[in-house]
Design a protein around this motif. Sequence first.
Motif, mmCIF file in Angstrom:
data_model
loop_
_atom_site.group_PDB
_atom_site.id
_atom_site.type_symbol
_atom_site.label_atom_id
_atom_site.label_comp_id
_atom_site.label_asym_id
_atom_site.label_seq_id
_atom_site.Cartn_x
_atom_site.Cartn_y
_atom_site.Cartn_z
ATOM 1 N N GLU A 259 -5.146 22.863 -10.437
ATOM 2 C CA GLU A 259 -5.645 22.160 -11.511
ATOM 3 C C GLU A 259 -6.888 22.569 -11.684
ATOM 4 O O GLU A 259 -7.704 21.583 -10.862
ATOM 5 C CB GLU A 259 -4.874 20.760 -11.797
ATOM 6 N N ILE B 222 -10.018 22.003 -14.171
ATOM 7 C CA ILE B 222 -10.186 21.087 -15.474
ATOM 8 C C ILE B 222 -11.697 21.010 -15.760
ATOM 9 O O ILE B 222 -13.008 21.165 -14.599
ATOM 10 C CB ILE B 222 -9.760 19.249 -14.669
ATOM 11 N N ARG C 25 -14.721 19.624 -18.335
ATOM 12 C CA ARG C 25 -15.069 18.560 -19.310
ATOM 13 C C ARG C 25 -16.426 18.484 -19.950
ATOM 14 O O ARG C 25 -17.099 19.571 -18.870
ATOM 15 C CB ARG C 25 -15.089 17.445 -17.933
ATOM 16 N N ALA D 203 -13.724 10.979 -19.923
ATOM 17 C CA ALA D 203 -13.014 10.299 -20.978
ATOM 18 C C ALA D 203 -12.258 10.672 -19.372
ATOM 19 O O ALA D 203 -12.013 10.939 -18.677
ATOM 20 C CB ALA D 203 -12.452 11.470 -21.623
ATOM 21 N N GLY D 204 -10.507 10.067 -19.522
ATOM 22 C CA GLY D 204 -9.651 9.805 -19.047
ATOM 23 C C GLY D 204 -10.007 9.292 -17.524
ATOM 24 O O GLY D 204 -10.466 8.705 -17.273
ATOM 25 N N SER D 205 -9.872 10.149 -16.529
ATOM 26 C CA SER D 205 -9.970 9.544 -14.947
ATOM 27 C C SER D 205 -11.625 9.993 -14.495
ATOM 28 O O SER D 205 -11.499 9.219 -13.634
ATOM 29 C CB SER D 205 -9.113 10.427 -14.277
ATOM 30 N N ASP E 148 -12.023 17.915 -22.857
ATOM 31 C CA ASP E 148 -11.660 18.261 -21.867
ATOM 32 C C ASP E 148 -10.498 19.111 -21.316
ATOM 33 O O ASP E 148 -9.712 19.033 -22.559
ATOM 34 C CB ASP E 148 -11.961 16.753 -20.337
ATOM 35 N N PHE E 149 -10.114 19.500 -20.360
ATOM 36 C CA PHE E 149 -8.617 20.250 -20.601
ATOM 37 C C PHE E 149 -8.064 20.774 -19.406
ATOM 38 O O PHE E 149 -9.362 21.092 -18.301
ATOM 39 C CB PHE E 149 -8.728 21.668 -21.327
ATOM 40 N N LYS E 150 -6.942 20.947 -18.926
ATOM 41 C CA LYS E 150 -6.453 21.365 -17.753
ATOM 42 C C LYS E 150 -6.403 22.885 -17.688
ATOM 43 O O LYS E 150 -5.909 23.302 -18.834
ATOM 44 C CB LYS E 150 -5.606 20.644 -17.277
ATOM 45 N N ASP F 139 -1.022 19.152 -24.891
ATOM 46 C CA ASP F 139 0.017 17.986 -23.288
ATOM 47 C C ASP F 139 -1.820 18.299 -22.295
ATOM 48 O O ASP F 139 -1.712 18.131 -21.739
ATOM 49 C CB ASP F 139 1.056 19.144 -22.910
ATOM 50 N N THR F 140 -2.779 18.998 -22.187
ATOM 51 C CA THR F 140 -3.494 19.702 -21.931
ATOM 52 C C THR F 140 -4.737 19.341 -22.173
ATOM 53 O O THR F 140 -5.609 19.697 -21.247
ATOM 54 C CB THR F 140 -3.646 20.746 -21.169
ATOM 55 N N CYS F 141 -5.058 19.833 -22.911
ATOM 56 C CA CYS F 141 -5.972 19.004 -23.554
ATOM 57 C C CYS F 141 -6.748 18.036 -23.986
ATOM 58 O O CYS F 141 -5.777 17.357 -24.929
ATOM 59 C CB CYS F 141 -6.875 19.879 -25.066
ATOM 60 N N ARG F 142 -7.411 17.098 -24.070
ATOM 61 C CA ARG F 142 -8.259 16.348 -25.151
ATOM 62 C C ARG F 142 -9.264 16.889 -26.008
ATOM 63 O O ARG F 142 -9.817 17.462 -26.353
ATOM 64 C CB ARG F 142 -8.946 15.436 -24.644
ATOM 65 N N ARG G 245 0.162 8.727 -23.972
ATOM 66 C CA ARG G 245 -0.302 8.208 -22.898
ATOM 67 C C ARG G 245 -0.168 6.229 -22.696
ATOM 68 O O ARG G 245 -0.263 5.030 -22.185
ATOM 69 C CB ARG G 245 -1.229 8.940 -22.169
#
Length: 237
Positions: free
Chosen positions: A90, A92, A94, A98-100, A175-177, A197-200, A216
């Motif tokens: 994956e 990622i 950024r 954000a997030g993790s 961010d995105f995956k 689903d895969t981007c903020r 989430r």
Amino acid sequence: MEKAAQLYEGKAKKVFATNDPDLCIVSYKDDATAFNGLKKGTIVGKGVVNNRMTNMMMRLLEKKGVPTHFVEELSERDTVVKKVSIVPLEVIIRNVSAGSFAKRYGVEEGIVFDEPTIEFSYKNDDLGDPLINDYHAIALKLATKDEIELIKKYAFKVNDALKEYFLSLGVKLIDFKLEFGKTSDGAIVLADEISPDTCRFWDVKTNEKLDKDRFRRDLGGVEDAYKEIFARVTKGE
Ligand code: UDP
């Protein structure tokens, strides 16, 4: 083009064979999961949004010189794509904390970075998709050194193109995956999806979240967030 045998059912999509060994049909579902499948639910209409939005992004990225698996949109939920073997990483990118990232480093969300960052996770549900570096990915033969360099180059190109595009819609790309695949002739292409689903996505003015974080984090207005981002991307179509 018709669906033949189902090859795979993932969390958000099904993949079918076709009569062409180099092509598959991806079918997007409304099922939503988070936290490595621990949280499950349905986001009504998500499959349509993610299918159509992904295809628009893939077309835009092809124009910008990023090769993708996209072939043809068949219907609201179904798309023909090139058959690839997915590189189990994956990727990622950024632009803003954000997030993790915020959790791992103990910082608040919303810190704008001077330069975008890149990281890889090893796609492995049993291990919980652990963070991995280039050397480990090469040691595990997940990809070659050249493939990883190419993937990084494409990923930053995707970021440049999408950041600019979303800003024009009044949306910050936080961010995105991404996932990449290898075609039967060995080419690395962008695969999987580019969606809420895969981007903020945060609204430029209000910082309202227009992505899966609403699901989430139980923020409510999940369907409306998907509708809102979809309305913005389809407005200029
Ligand atoms: N992401 C994703 N699938 C995953 C993990 C992350 O699509 O399995 C996306 C996520 O939507 C976000 C970006 O990658 O846009 C960075 O996610 P992060 O590492 O912050 O993880 P999260 O907080 O989502 O667990």
